[in-house]
Write an enzyme that holds these catalytic residues in place. Structure first.
Site, PDB file in Angstrom:
ATOM      1  N   GLN A  92       0.866  -1.460   0.151  1.00 51.95           N
ATOM      2  CA  GLN A  92       0.142  -0.263  -0.131  1.00 51.95           C
ATOM      3  C   GLN A  92       1.023   1.303  -0.075  1.00 51.95           C
ATOM      4  OE1 GLN A  92      -1.736   0.387   4.242  1.00 51.95           O
ATOM      5  NE2 GLN A  92      -1.688  -1.434   3.487  1.00 51.95           N
ATOM      6  N   HIS A  94      -0.138   6.020   0.882  1.00 53.95           N
ATOM      7  CA  HIS A  94      -0.705   6.905   1.174  1.00 53.95           C
ATOM      8  C   HIS A  94      -0.566   8.010   0.258  1.00 53.95           C
ATOM      9  CE1 HIS A  94      -1.464   3.439   4.170  1.00 53.95           C
ATOM     10  NE2 HIS A  94      -0.022   3.884   4.626  1.00 53.95           N
ATOM     11  N   GLU A 129       2.971   8.453   7.986  1.00 55.58           N
ATOM     12  CA  GLU A 129       3.629   6.906   9.542  1.00 55.58           C
ATOM     13  C   GLU A 129       5.045   7.074  10.085  1.00 55.58           C
ATOM     14  OE1 GLU A 129       0.612   4.455   8.160  1.00 55.58           O
ATOM     15  OE2 GLU A 129       2.125   2.970   7.641  1.00 55.58           O
ATOM     16  N   HIS A 280       4.766   0.696   0.922  1.00 53.97           N
ATOM     17  CA  HIS A 280       4.950  -0.482   1.647  1.00 53.97           C
ATOM     18  C   HIS A 280       4.217  -1.960   2.002  1.00 53.97           C
ATOM     19  CE1 HIS A 280       2.791   2.470   3.590  1.00 53.97           C
ATOM     20  NE2 HIS A 280       2.909   1.510   4.578  1.00 53.97           N
ATOM     21  N   ARG A 299      -3.848   0.603  -2.804  1.00 55.11           N
ATOM     22  CA  ARG A 299      -3.390  -1.030  -2.391  1.00 55.11           C
ATOM     23  C   ARG A 299      -2.807  -1.001  -3.522  1.00 55.11           C
ATOM     24  NH1 ARG A 299      -7.852  -0.478   0.877  1.00 55.11           N
ATOM     25  NH2 ARG A 299      -7.835  -0.754   2.773  1.00 55.11           N
TER      26      ARG A 299
END
Length: 435
Positions: A92, A94, A129, A280, A299
């Site tokens: 995935q 982001h 993240e 990642h 994804r």
């Protein structure tokens, strides 16, 4: 204020059946429990623990007095999680802030229901993240040099040929040829588009990978298999990861994409920083994670969920990264901080040693009897081992000091104000605003 918060773990299929119940002191349900969310994200807001009639979420608390409980008069810009990774997550990426805003606006304008399974953007925020391992964690994180990927694809081809999968070996050699060229970033993007195109060569190459890792033909030098053949072998950790991915997702093109990425093994206390647009997948382990308060995910395979390759290829950063790990800075004895260059979040870890308990056994490494943590912005903390006492001195001459004692698995929201003092014997992670 010091306010206990709690939540129900999210039951995703990749979760562990026992890790989060063990941490939270609950009986396992028999179902996978994957993530504990501790924040104000509307997808699963934390609840004020033991709230009286009309149980409140952390969103309700912030909205009751945004200036006192929120950040800049709004909700928390960060989301703290505990992850229990029992099986690989999807590959995935982001979006960054501009991409998320544009994608969200386009789907809103098109009338795509917010709960539609094919919706890509649930909000308009970016989602960098940071993950810190509590146990050994393995992950795929960021693109590695193409030369390394090509080498392993050829080793897989040789292993497949030894296993008798000649067609798969030839297909893997064709895959390697597609990774040759002068512009690595463009090659990766074109590869992502091709590998999900339905080309029969992809299916044959996946059969070749399966044959290579299933029969042990990719073992490292020194093994009984390698002793019979003098040629080099694929790294054993990569072989294990491929075997797990092939077993969990047979025929999924994401298995081939994984070979392009760094395979990272984290020891407890080591961290990964995943900037927006970085491809990642987490594979195994238990970890604390903090991110911008978003749930936007695009994804790229290893999932039965919606895959939008055109949008993913538009969003993903195909540049190589040299080192996925992210180092902490030592703030004081017993206190570490991870501060990536984003305003949304920072993560701190305090390790505490009670002098009386330490006298009976070894104190945790780099621990302190007491740690003071600034609280210029709200904090969300979770105790990951032992028991920790949280104190804040009284406000004003006649005010009362606040004290809370939290055991492993318990969490607190701490409003902005004077610093808090931590004592006890254990480990606690604290998320707050970055900058």
């Amino acid at each position: 204020m010091l306010i206990f918060i709690e939540n129900t773990p999210r039951a995703y299929a990749w979760g562990s059946k026992d890790a989060l119940p063990d941490m939270l002191g609950l009986a396992p349900t028999g179902e996978p429990q994957a993530e504990l969310w501790l924040g104000t994200h509307p997808g699963s807001p934390a609840h004020v623990a033991k709230a009286s009639a009309g149980a409140r979420t952390l969103i309700d608390l912030v909205e009751s007095d945004p200036e006192r409980y929120g950040v800049d008069g709004g909700s928390l810009p960060f989301l703290l999680k505990v992850l229990a990774i029992g099986a690989p997550l999807s590959l995935q990426v982001h979006p960054d802030r501009a991409q998320a805003a544009a994608g969200y606006a386009a789907e809103e304008a098109a009338g795509v229901p917010r709960d539609a399974p094919h919706r890509n953007y649930g909000d308009a925020n970016h989602k960098p993240e940071l993950l810190v391992a509590l146990s050994e964690v393995t992950a795929l994180s960021g693109f590695r040099p193409l030369a390394e990927a090509r080498r392993e694809v050829l080793l897989l081809a040789a292993a497949a040929r030894r296993a008798g999968a000649a067609e798969g070996a030839a297909a893997l050699e064709a895959v390697e040829a597609r990774l040759r060229g002068a512009d690595p970033g463009a090659l990766r993007r074109v590869f992502l588009e091709w590998v999900f195109s339905g080309d029969p060569v992809v299916a044959s190459a996946l059969d070749g990978v399966s044959a290579a890792v299933r029969c042990g033909a990719a073992e490292e030098p020194g093994s009984a298999m390698a002793a019979r053949d003098a040629d080099p072998r694929i790294d054993s950790a990569r072989t294990v990861a491929l075997r797990e991915l092939v077993g969990a997702h047979p025929g999924d093109p994401g298995v081939l994409v994984s070979v392009l990425l760094h395979l990272v093994r984290l020891d407890p206390g080591e961290a990964l920083y995943l900037r927006a647009r970085q491809l990642h997948a987490y594979l195994s382990g238990i970890a604390v994670e903090v991110m911008a308060s978003s749930d936007n995910v695009l994804r790229a395979g290893l999932t039965p969920k919606h895959v939008d390759i055109a949008e993913l290829c538009r969003v993903v950063d195909t540049d190589e990264i040299a080192e996925p790990r992210f180092a902490a800075e030592r703030v004081a004895r017993g206190l570490l901080a991870w501060r990536p260059d984003v305003p949304d979040f920072a993560l701190l870890r305090a390790r505490l040693c009670d002098p009386e308990q330490s006298a009976e056994g070894a104190a945790p490494a780099d621990s302190a009897p007491a740690v003071e943590v600034p609280a210029r912005h709200p904090l969300v903390l979770v105790v990951t081992s032992g028991r920790v006492r949280v104190e804040r001195r009284a406000e004003g001459e006649h005010g009362l000091a606040e004290v809370a004692s939290a055991r492993r698995g318990q969490s607190l929201y701490v409003s902005a104000g004077d610093p808090i003092r931590l004592t006890g014997h254990g480990e606690v992670f604290l998320a707050t605003v970055g900058g």
